[in-house]
Design a protein around this motif. Sequence first.
Motif, PDB file in Angstrom:
ATOM      1  N   UNK A 296       0.858  -1.181   0.000  1.00  0.00           N
ATOM      2  CA  UNK A 296       0.000   0.000   0.000  1.00  0.00           C
ATOM      3  C   UNK A 296       0.899   1.237   0.000  1.00  0.00           C
ATOM      4  N   UNK A 297       0.523   2.252  -0.794  1.00  0.00           N
ATOM      5  CA  UNK A 297       1.411   3.402  -0.993  1.00  0.00           C
ATOM      6  C   UNK A 297       0.683   4.722  -0.768  1.00  0.00           C
ATOM      7  N   UNK A 298       1.475   5.793  -0.637  1.00  0.00           N
ATOM      8  CA  UNK A 298       0.916   7.129  -0.473  1.00  0.00           C
ATOM      9  C   UNK A 298       0.188   7.562  -1.736  1.00  0.00           C
ATOM     10  N   UNK A 299      -0.788   8.457  -1.530  1.00  0.00           N
ATOM     11  CA  UNK A 299      -1.572   8.982  -2.643  1.00  0.00           C
ATOM     12  C   UNK A 299      -1.235  10.437  -2.964  1.00  0.00           C
ATOM     13  N   UNK A 300      -0.482  11.097  -2.076  1.00  0.00           N
ATOM     14  CA  UNK A 300      -0.160  12.509  -2.314  1.00  0.00           C
ATOM     15  C   UNK A 300       1.093  12.888  -1.536  1.00  0.00           C
ATOM     16  N   UNK A 301       1.844  13.833  -2.113  1.00  0.00           N
ATOM     17  CA  UNK A 301       2.976  14.453  -1.436  1.00  0.00           C
ATOM     18  C   UNK A 301       2.796  15.960  -1.533  1.00  0.00           C
ATOM     19  N   UNK A 302       2.637  16.622  -0.394  1.00  0.00           N
ATOM     20  CA  UNK A 302       2.478  18.064  -0.404  1.00  0.00           C
ATOM     21  C   UNK A 302       1.361  18.482  -1.346  1.00  0.00           C
ATOM     22  N   UNK A 303       1.658  19.306  -2.356  1.00  0.00           N
ATOM     23  CA  UNK A 303       0.621  19.792  -3.267  1.00  0.00           C
ATOM     24  C   UNK A 303       0.341  18.869  -4.444  1.00  0.00           C
TER      25      UNK A 303
ATOM     26  N   UNK B 203      -0.168  -3.550   6.313  1.00  0.00           N
ATOM     27  CA  UNK B 203      -1.099  -2.417   6.261  1.00  0.00           C
ATOM     28  C   UNK B 203      -2.307  -2.728   5.381  1.00  0.00           C
ATOM     29  N   UNK B 204      -3.450  -2.372   5.881  1.00  0.00           N
ATOM     30  CA  UNK B 204      -4.679  -2.416   5.104  1.00  0.00           C
ATOM     31  C   UNK B 204      -5.703  -1.558   5.830  1.00  0.00           C
ATOM     32  N   UNK B 205      -6.791  -1.263   5.171  1.00  0.00           N
ATOM     33  CA  UNK B 205      -7.842  -0.462   5.802  1.00  0.00           C
ATOM     34  C   UNK B 205      -8.303  -1.153   7.087  1.00  0.00           C
ATOM     35  N   UNK B 206      -8.254  -0.417   8.189  1.00  0.00           N
ATOM     36  CA  UNK B 206      -8.685  -0.972   9.463  1.00  0.00           C
ATOM     37  C   UNK B 206      -7.581  -1.606  10.272  1.00  0.00           C
ATOM     38  N   UNK B 207      -6.397  -1.752   9.684  1.00  0.00           N
ATOM     39  CA  UNK B 207      -5.284  -2.323  10.457  1.00  0.00           C
ATOM     40  C   UNK B 207      -4.007  -1.571  10.102  1.00  0.00           C
TER      41      UNK B 207
END
Length: 544
Positions: A70-77, A236-240
Amino acid sequence: MATPAYLSEPQIQSLSRLLQEILEGNLRLPLFQRDFVWSNNQRSDLLNSVRDGIPIGSALVWRTATRKLECFEAIGPHRLPDRSGMEGILHSYLLDGLQRLSTLLGSIYPRSPETRAVSTERSIGQELNWDLYYDLEERVFRFQEGDEAPASTWQPLWLTLDSIGLLRFQRELAKHPDAERLIAASDELVSAFRDYKIPVLAIVTEDLEQATRIFHRINSRGTPMGEFHMMQALTWREGFDLRERLTLAKVRLKERGWEPEPEEDLFLDVCKAALDLDVFEEAVEALSKRLQAEPRVIDEATDNVLHAVSFLQQECGILSAELLPTRYQLILLADAMRTWRAAGSPAEVKRHLIRWFWLTTYGSTFRAVNGSKLQRLLLHLRRLASGETTQVADEIGPYIPSLPERFHYRSARSKVLALHLARLGPRSVSGQPIEGPTALLARHGADAIIPLFRNHSESANRILVRPDEAQAMREMLQGKTLLRCSDEMLASHAISPEAANALYAQDIERFLALRGETLTALDNEFIKALFIEEVAYTPATPST
């Protein structure tokens, strides 16, 4: 058969291309790197280094064909694309360099409506100010503060790689009286960033244990990746969220005064012990699968750690992690708490666990422990906690070393001595009992156990005092005012009348010998209580 791990040859990549790889989703940032922790000063320092051509270190990338994180969806702007790797194509994850590359991407990469970040929990630094400028007159990086408009000579950093936007800015700059110098400074800045190169080191492997060992050993300017970070990524996953659960556990420990804060790996080691995995080995593959299938394992582990901490505080007088002789005792006692509660063992078992703790402390049982020895100790402690045996010394051995000749606060044996000194109810220079001496020791550690005479490392040379009274205590015990000290005052520091006479006569060697005899007698009394299965230790109450 697992694919062998290897380090590929470092590739020298332009900064602009590396940032583009992130923004296009070809190089992704896994969620185990949850926090952007750099201050504005650190961000400015990094930008200064790039401008001046100073190396900022390499980027470490993990390439894998089968592992999907699972990875980030945004960095700063900037919003980051969600690109699921194609079959047979390696996934590339940034493992080291998050703070540096996030700073650079958020600061200098062109902004557009298509890449504008959306509000999401999977974001890096969205709450920070990313409006950075370069003051062309002063040649320093600046943050726009509040609603104040930036000066016309402040170049927005996000135009650095935006040729059209930069051209518009420089056209306006040409109207300035000192336009030639300012435009030259602008061109120098842009060239420095566009020409800047970063070494990229790639690790290619499907073997998680081997990869994690490599991460441990690679040194960089950032925080090295450890077993916990890999576990965070894999589970990592939703809820954990493993980090969130362990952060809560650490808060609960802090509320009980258990400081300093333990590393996350402590809780993972408790999980390993409960699952009969080798505590000394990386176990990311096996442990991550168990946590994914049974998230309650980590919750039970944290509960058992809390029970073990309560046991140590209430029954053994170990008020904080600062006083704990070794972390392995906490790991095994957490497992014992699990066994004790599961077996419904009688309360008298607690007495055997107390003896186990002190015997392992006195015997320095964990000084050179390895995986097989730790497993034997664990199995024996389980039998003890379940009530199957009452023989505490079966796996520990009856050998108890004498009072350590030299004092080393970090050694288990010296910590026992410090606790004995706290039990005596030491008095301050005013003659009044020190309030909460064990809590004082837990709070200040070695700073509360001072040498009476400098250049003497003997255990008999140590006394327990408040750090702010250390010098006053030395002057009182070494000077003529010693005569005004009551017998109760001296006894509270394990100084017999004979030792006091030697102290007054400045016979340091005799004083240390006599006080050593007193400390040994205290030690022997406590040891005797251990072997007759009656612990005479008076537990301290944790301070609130």
